[in-house]
Design an enzyme around this catalytic site. Structure first.
Site, PDB file in Angstrom:
ATOM      1  N   HIS A   1       0.834  -1.213   0.000  1.00 49.35           N
ATOM      2  CA  HIS A   1       0.000   0.000   0.000  1.00 49.35           C
ATOM      3  C   HIS A   1       0.857   1.245   0.000  1.00 49.35           C
ATOM      4  CE1 HIS A   1       1.099  -0.115   4.261  1.00 49.35           C
ATOM      5  NE2 HIS A   1       0.651   1.120   4.381  1.00 49.35           N
TER       6      HIS A   1
ATOM      7  N   LYS B   1      22.213   2.547   6.548  1.00 48.63           N
ATOM      8  CA  LYS B   1      22.938   3.794   6.748  1.00 48.63           C
ATOM      9  C   LYS B   1      22.196   4.597   7.806  1.00 48.63           C
ATOM     10  CE  LYS B   1      25.251   7.598   6.149  1.00 48.63           C
ATOM     11  NZ  LYS B   1      26.635   7.692   6.657  1.00 48.63           N
TER      12      LYS B   1
HETATM   13  O1  LIG Z   1      31.322   7.189  12.865  1.00 50.01           O
HETATM   14  P1  LIG Z   1      30.351   6.164  13.388  1.00 50.01           P
HETATM   15  O2  LIG Z   1      29.891   6.461  14.794  1.00 50.01           O
HETATM   16  O3  LIG Z   1      30.802   4.751  13.206  1.00 50.01           O
HETATM   17  O4  LIG Z   1      29.069   6.307  12.427  1.00 50.01           O
HETATM   18  C1  LIG Z   1      27.866   6.931  12.761  1.00 50.01           C
HETATM   19  O5  LIG Z   1      27.992   8.340  12.775  1.00 50.01           O
HETATM   20  C2  LIG Z   1      28.330   8.954  11.527  1.00 50.01           C
HETATM   21  C3  LIG Z   1      28.324  10.450  11.712  1.00 50.01           C
HETATM   22  O6  LIG Z   1      27.096  10.939  12.182  1.00 50.01           O
HETATM   23  C4  LIG Z   1      27.346   8.533  10.435  1.00 50.01           C
HETATM   24  O7  LIG Z   1      27.800   9.013   9.188  1.00 50.01           O
HETATM   25  C5  LIG Z   1      27.197   7.010  10.352  1.00 50.01           C
HETATM   26  O8  LIG Z   1      26.197   6.685   9.421  1.00 50.01           O
HETATM   27  C6  LIG Z   1      26.847   6.489  11.737  1.00 50.01           C
HETATM   28  O9  LIG Z   1      26.745   5.082  11.712  1.00 50.01           O
END
Ligand SMILES: O=P(O)(O)O[C@H]1O[C@H](CO)[C@@H](O)[C@H](O)[C@H]1O
Ligand SMILES: O=P(O)(O)O[C@H]1O[C@H](CO)[C@@H](O)[C@H](O)[C@H]1O
Lengths: 348, 348
Positions: free
Chosen positions: B163, B311
């Protein structure tokens, strides 16, 4: 008031955009995805955790036996200091630009099983002092230094050890660029910094205040998009975190502990969020007039109904407009009425 | 090319903002949250599912025994036609506006265990015809009609029955308002609609094309933010979905099936996403010149590494700027090279 029960739009003056507030939507039942509650038994020290004192990281480096904060370069940085210019083909639809910078990780404390609300005020002051030092150092050349904390697995945080990140960039990113423009326009039009005027108004109106102290104010902003989003503001006109006095830093540590304790108490869970600081731009901007800026922190927590049910910013929100399911006043009232003693201390 | 291995910024001309592309970030290991893969055994008919033919919904209404598409009013609408004016206090920091509208739900098919790539082309044409009809009807008075589909529990979709939703509003929401301004400016400056010129360029360049047909083109846009985001565009200048000819609708049904089959094949999972249509505004805007507009659909899928690792758009993305971990060209190449036969058909 009609706004407590009927949908309406509210204007976000920091982003020049609108949010749809549909208070009545909380009535709908939820049969969708639930999140795993955070791990309850985190060991204080885990020999395989690259953030713990004395452990070896991905690049072979050994962490010192730190006993307070500890800063190191991100082993998988999104920004590196030496990336070449991409050499755009200059067509208006295919524009690219060079991006350079550094990504640092900062541990708040040597223990993996502690969070900011449980740290002692002087320990939180050390975190604030280190933030100020990093903004001072990296900001001497980079136009933007983004301090941010992703807390909780639901926020993509892959390590339970208390830490934040600091990414400095050769460019002014979208969000601060937008906020800069909005604050500048407001200042020009109204003769006072936007957020200074806003803090005064909210301190008087009181209905959106969560916690306040002599130097700081935390509110659910009038234009909040996340259910329990807050905005943490100094009462004095302060451009950057490194401009805070010792007294203001100590007061900030105390109000952060109070705010985060309330957050944990809301659904009796270690509350996930992304938070970060916005202050006047740095590097080449240090020489410009930035009096339209006011330092502030944004807290964006995803939980909506319980420890396991979050707000999904999807579909309509991604394609049309952000939408919230309870009013900012309802959220502020809930947070304000929560005890300032942590639910875990009461259990013991 | 340097852009395949080094970080850089790319400009999104539809949103007048930048995305940080850090191709090398895919190298980092992932020890964070994994999503539950979608339920594998969905019953074709579930007597408790309010979207199935013949069942009773929350408001007591009984669904007809529909055998194609079925549209009804959302039982917990974020927008209602009769909300009162909030009566803003007019202070520039506390601005509100009335918001009125309708929220409809549209079932694609009577079966709960089918998805668009498995539906027959004429069945998908019926979905497109119904979309066109809703834009025509609701668009006769409302300035914006947002068609969107949240697919998968990870996208906040709480019902596996195929849907979408259609929310019509008395206001132009942020995203289409921004896109309208960008397309208008581009048209004025370059004498051709932005997305018409873009589709021509991409058809020539080929490196970001995923699938194409005589009337349609699906690309990973140069400025994609989500890992496998795509943009679906007609080759002819078309303002709104209800302007599509019968032949273009049939061709659209076919290309949607091909694109969604590739999506499912990428990680061998029923691929989650939010998608939606953007076309020229309606209602009072029907009388204006909207020749700068070009109809298009956005697909925003969250998965990054596998069926269970998405992501996270958090921290830096929320506070500073969107950031991606592989280049749009890498994503397009992966999708392009996948078979057009569904992995589930091959299994049987
Ligand atoms: O760098 P980390 O903590 O592994 O990754 C996390 O923070 C980043 C910055 O906000 C993001 O881009 C990633 O998608 C998230 O998983
Ligand atoms: O209406 P649904 O499918 O229950 O709800 C879903 O889509 C809505 C529109 O994108 C979002 O506001 C909700 O957060 C999400 O859970």
């Amino acid at each position: 008031a009609a706004t407590a029960i009927h949908q309406h739009l509210r204007y976000n003056p920091l982003r020049d955009s609108w949010v749809l507030v549909s208070a009545h939507r909380m009535k709908r039942p939820w049969a969708g995805q639930v999140e795993k509650p955070p791990e309850e038994h985190i060991p204080r020290f885990d020999p395989r955790n690259p953030l713990c004192p004395g452990n070896t990281r991905a690049n072979g480096e050994i962490n010192p036996n730190y006993d307070s904060t500890f800063v190191f370069e991100n082993d998988f940085p999104a920004l590196q200091p030496d990336a070449p210019d991409p050499g755009s083909d200059q067509h208006p639809l295919f524009q690219s630009k060079a991006a350079r910078g550094v990504c640092k990780v900062m541990c708040f404390h040597p223990w993996s099983d502690i969070t900011l609300p449980f740290m002692k005020t002087p320990e939180v002051v050390k975190v604030i002092d280190k933030w100020a030092e990093l903004v001072e150092d990296l900001g001497s050349t980079y136009p933007w230094v983004q301090i941010f904390e992703n807390k909780g697995a639901v926020m993509g945080c892959s390590n339970p050890h208390p830490h934040c990140q600091v990414w400095a960039s050769s460019f002014l990113p979208n969000e601060p660029a937008l906020s800069d423009r909005c604050q500048r326009d407001y200042h020009q039009k109204h003769g006072e910094p936007l957020l200074l005027q806003y803090a005064k108004q909210e301190a008087e109106k009181k209905e959106r205040v969560v916690v306040q102290s002599s130097h700081w104010l935390a509110v659910v902003p009038y234009w909040a998009t996340w259910p329990y989003q807050t905005l943490l503001l100094p009462r004095r006109h302060v451009l950057r975190i490194n401009d805070l006095t010792a007294e203001e830093r100590e007061d900030l540590a105390a109000i952060m502990k109070r705010l985060l304790t309330k957050y944990d108490n809301l659904f009796e869970v270690s509350f996930p969020y992304s938070m970060g600081w916005h202050g006047a731009p740095t590097g080449p901007h240090l020489k410009e007039d930035n009096s339209h800026w006011q330092l502030h922190a944004h807290y964006y927590p995803p939980l909506l109904r319980s420890a396991t049910v979050k707000k999904f910013m999807v579909g309509y929100e991604m394609l049309a407009q952000e939408q919230r399911d309870l009013t900012p006043e309802q959220a502020a009232e809930k947070l304000r009425n929560l005890p300032e003693e942590h639910y875990k201390s009461r259990e013991e």
